[in-house]
Design a protein around this motif. Sequence first.
Motif, PDB file in Angstrom:
ATOM      1  N   ARG A 144       0.826  -1.204   0.000  1.00 62.02           N
ATOM      2  CA  ARG A 144       0.000   0.000   0.000  1.00 62.02           C
ATOM      3  C   ARG A 144       0.874   1.274   0.000  1.00 62.02           C
ATOM      4  O   ARG A 144       0.615   2.221  -0.742  1.00 62.02           O
ATOM      5  CB  ARG A 144      -0.915  -0.019   1.225  1.00 62.02           C
ATOM      6  N   LEU A 190       2.622   1.707  -3.429  1.00 62.85           N
ATOM      7  CA  LEU A 190       1.705   2.265  -4.424  1.00 62.85           C
ATOM      8  C   LEU A 190       1.437   3.738  -4.125  1.00 62.85           C
ATOM      9  O   LEU A 190       1.378   4.568  -5.037  1.00 62.85           O
ATOM     10  CB  LEU A 190       0.386   1.484  -4.449  1.00 62.85           C
ATOM     11  N   LYS A 249      -6.168  -4.051  -7.061  1.00 60.61           N
ATOM     12  CA  LYS A 249      -5.860  -3.102  -5.984  1.00 60.61           C
ATOM     13  C   LYS A 249      -5.934  -1.651  -6.433  1.00 60.61           C
ATOM     14  O   LYS A 249      -6.053  -0.751  -5.620  1.00 60.61           O
ATOM     15  CB  LYS A 249      -4.451  -3.368  -5.410  1.00 60.61           C
ATOM     16  N   ASP A 250      -5.818  -1.402  -7.723  1.00 58.34           N
ATOM     17  CA  ASP A 250      -5.884  -0.025  -8.206  1.00 58.34           C
ATOM     18  C   ASP A 250      -6.253  -0.035  -9.687  1.00 58.34           C
ATOM     19  O   ASP A 250      -5.748  -0.864 -10.445  1.00 58.34           O
ATOM     20  CB  ASP A 250      -4.522   0.675  -8.029  1.00 58.34           C
ATOM     21  N   LYS A 251      -7.090   0.908 -10.084  1.00 58.62           N
ATOM     22  CA  LYS A 251      -7.544   0.924 -11.485  1.00 58.62           C
ATOM     23  C   LYS A 251      -6.420   1.259 -12.462  1.00 58.62           C
ATOM     24  O   LYS A 251      -6.537   1.045 -13.661  1.00 58.62           O
ATOM     25  CB  LYS A 251      -8.729   1.867 -11.662  1.00 58.62           C
TER      26      LYS A 251
END
Length: 265
Positions: free
Chosen positions: A18, A21, A52-54
């Motif tokens: 996390r 990112l 987890k993320d677009k």
Amino acid sequence: MIDTHAHLDFENFEDDLREVLGRFFEGNPQGFIVNIGVDFERNLESIKLTKKDKRIFTSIGFHPEILDEMKESFSLEKAILQLEELSQEKKVIAIGEIGLDYFHNSSNKKQQKELFIAQLDFAVKQKMPVVIHCRDAYEDVYEIISQKKYGDLRMVMHCFCGDLKQTEFFLTLDNLNFSFTGNITFPKKDDAEILEVIRIIPIEKIMAETDCPFLAPTPMRGKRNEPSFVKFIIEKIAYIKEMQREEGEKILDQNAIDFFKLRLI
Ligand SMILES: [Zn+2]
């Protein structure tokens, strides 16, 4: 800022993904990361990671070293079957990393080529770009990818470390791009040729990558690499191309967007 080659699914990032990112997307909300699969399990993990993320996408494929790791238990048929299944996923945007690695093992060349060619053929069928790993195998990789049947395939030589002569050969392929990682920032004199290599490749054919967790660029050398460090690689490419950092970054980002057809979905 785009990192076109990351392995964030590796256990090196288990504890603080996390934060990793966060450091990349902070001040870089329009950035993208292309995570790269290397074997059966990693391909699945890489797809999980895209959730987890677009702005995270993935490539899937079978790295040549898998032949050593799995020995007799490796099945080419099963590998292609997995690619067929997983390439249906929306965030799978490329096939790779695939290729030849004679540095780690040069006794299984035939099998490596078979695996490489089967995946190139698959990419042609799917109209997907490919990410190529090549170590101590430039001649054979060139011989394979220069075949007419791959003439329309978008390809990138990842972590390109070829010499000037090899680069000139590869530059004859219009559909081939080159991506560079932290090694171009190492100030060793012996590596000077790599700077000349970058000079002769048109910037429209270049992309930036970290290959994290490996190959952290100067000034982070020796540490675990991560996507936010791609800025040091972009900076170095811009410097070699005698451009402002921002100008270089804009071009390198656009190259990655065009190559992988990156867009929010
Ligand atoms: Zn890699």
